[in-house]
Design an enzyme around this catalytic site. Structure first.
Site, mmCIF file in Angstrom:
data_model
loop_
_atom_site.group_PDB
_atom_site.id
_atom_site.type_symbol
_atom_site.label_atom_id
_atom_site.label_comp_id
_atom_site.label_asym_id
_atom_site.label_seq_id
_atom_site.Cartn_x
_atom_site.Cartn_y
_atom_site.Cartn_z
ATOM 1 N N ASP A 18 0.826 -1.209 0.000
ATOM 2 C CA ASP A 18 0.000 0.000 0.000
ATOM 3 C C ASP A 18 0.860 1.260 0.000
ATOM 4 O OD1 ASP A 18 -2.297 1.470 0.026
ATOM 5 O OD2 ASP A 18 -2.802 1.091 2.124
ATOM 6 N N GLY A 19 0.330 2.320 -0.588
ATOM 7 C CA GLY A 19 0.988 3.630 -0.528
ATOM 8 C C GLY A 19 1.626 4.080 -1.826
ATOM 9 N N ARG A 22 0.081 7.603 -2.902
ATOM 10 C CA ARG A 22 0.532 8.719 -2.054
ATOM 11 C C ARG A 22 2.017 9.014 -2.272
ATOM 12 N NH1 ARG A 22 -1.417 6.219 3.247
ATOM 13 N NH2 ARG A 22 -1.749 4.469 1.827
ATOM 14 N N TRP A 23 2.796 7.961 -2.470
ATOM 15 C CA TRP A 23 4.235 8.122 -2.717
ATOM 16 C C TRP A 23 4.443 8.978 -3.969
ATOM 17 C CZ3 TRP A 23 7.635 7.043 -6.665
ATOM 18 C CH2 TRP A 23 8.992 6.973 -6.332
ATOM 19 N N ARG A 31 -0.162 8.903 -10.196
ATOM 20 C CA ARG A 31 -0.234 7.738 -9.314
ATOM 21 C C ARG A 31 0.390 6.493 -9.963
ATOM 22 N NH1 ARG A 31 -3.670 7.474 -5.199
ATOM 23 N NH2 ARG A 31 -4.063 5.297 -5.696
ATOM 24 N N HIS A 35 3.044 2.989 -8.963
ATOM 25 C CA HIS A 35 2.904 1.551 -9.209
ATOM 26 C C HIS A 35 4.145 1.006 -9.926
ATOM 27 C CE1 HIS A 35 -1.065 1.918 -7.683
ATOM 28 N NE2 HIS A 35 -1.568 2.537 -8.734
ATOM 29 N N GLU A 65 -12.188 -4.417 -5.717
ATOM 30 C CA GLU A 65 -12.629 -3.025 -5.506
ATOM 31 C C GLU A 65 -11.824 -2.034 -6.372
ATOM 32 O OE1 GLU A 65 -11.958 -5.086 -2.824
ATOM 33 O OE2 GLU A 65 -14.042 -5.383 -2.180
ATOM 34 N N ARG A 69 -11.311 2.523 -9.574
ATOM 35 C CA ARG A 69 -10.334 3.611 -9.766
ATOM 36 C C ARG A 69 -10.427 4.170 -11.190
ATOM 37 N NH1 ARG A 69 -4.937 2.468 -6.247
ATOM 38 N NH2 ARG A 69 -6.036 1.949 -4.335
ATOM 39 N N LEU A 129 10.609 -20.906 -4.322
ATOM 40 C CA LEU A 129 9.642 -19.930 -3.807
ATOM 41 C C LEU A 129 8.424 -19.884 -4.731
ATOM 42 C CD1 LEU A 129 8.917 -17.375 -1.978
ATOM 43 C CD2 LEU A 129 10.056 -16.032 -3.735
#
Ligand code: FPP
Length: 240
Positions: A18-19, A22-23, A31, A35, A65, A69, A129
């Site tokens: 998250d963030g 805002r970053w 925005r 990402h 959700e 956007r 992994l």
């Protein structure tokens, strides 16, 4: 139940990244740029998880959700997913990292579905992994699907209601066959689960940090794992 145990490595770490927005906004950028930088954090964390010998890493890339956007942001996220999953697949395969996508994949465009399926196929094989990427995912969607499947089985007579146990439920979720997360990390100072792995996180240790996801690096990941090593896990029992 141990504390201060450097030997205790979480088998499965889940992350709410998250963030990013805002970053980027703090830097006067779009925005979507947040990402793009967030993908670099994914790379760093995959590297750190491999170094720790963690077996499963699950990241929340796109929630059901997130369709709400702006269209440009949704398109940018879909593009990033396609480009990076396909682009990184050869290097991940070489490093023993298998990609697995969970969520309502059938609800994505044909092009995105194809890219995700190809990336999974390209990284199938020897695995150190497993990188689970939740796309078009939400827990309530997943739980609803699970209930529908079980109801169909009961109706068809292949399952009785008395046979429905927590194990049967786990085996009907998108994470079937994968152990529950030991540790959940959420960045950016928000203290919520946001519809992520609600069933699977029942006994996970929760770790919150104020760092925005694009700034989350290997050192930040190491701090979270070390914090986990100091936790006492009791699973509803008493400490010895
Ligand atoms: C949350 O930040 C982040 C997301 C909704 C998307 C995260 C996706 C990636 C980093 C891309 C993943 C790609 C691959 C290949 C795995 P936010 O936008 O909600 O930030 P905000 O809370 O500051 O607005």
């Amino acid at each position: 139940m141990n504390s201060n145990n450097p030997e205790r490595i979480p088998r499965h770490v889940a992350i709410i990244m998250d963030g990013n927005g805002r970053w980027a906004e703090q830097r006067g950028m779009e925005r979507a740029y947040g990402h793009v930088q967030g993908v670099e954090s994914v790379r760093r964390v995959v590297k750190a998880a491999t170094r720790w010998g963690i077996e499963y890493l699950t990241i929340y890339a796109f929630s059901t959700e997130n369709w709400g956007r702006p269209t440009e942001e949704v398109s940018a996220l879909m593009e990033l997913l396609c480009e990076n999953s396909m682009g990184e697949a050869p290097a991940l395969q070489k490093a023993g990292v298998r990609m697995r996508f969970i969520g309502n994949i059938a609800g994505l465009s044909e092009r995105v579905q194809k890219a995700l399926r190809r990336s999974e196929a390209m990284t199938a094989g020897d695995t150190k992994l497993t990188l689970q990427i939740a796309v078009n995912y939400s827990s309530r969607w997943e739980i609803t699907e699970m209930v529908r499947h079980l109801a169909d089985e009961v109706k068809a007579g292949t399952l009785s209601s008395a046979e429905i146990t927590p194990e049967v439920i786990s085996n009907h979720l998108t994470t079937a066959g994968i152990p529950d997360p030991d540790l959940l990390i959420r960045t950016s100072g928000e203290h919520r689960l946001s519809n992520f792995l609600l069933w699977q996180l029942s006994y996970s240790e929760l770790y919150f940090t104020d760092i925005f996801w694009p700034d989350f690096d290997e050192q930040a990941f190491d701090l979270a794992v070390k914090d986990f090593q100091n936790r006492q896990r009791r699973y509803g029992l008493l400490t010895k």
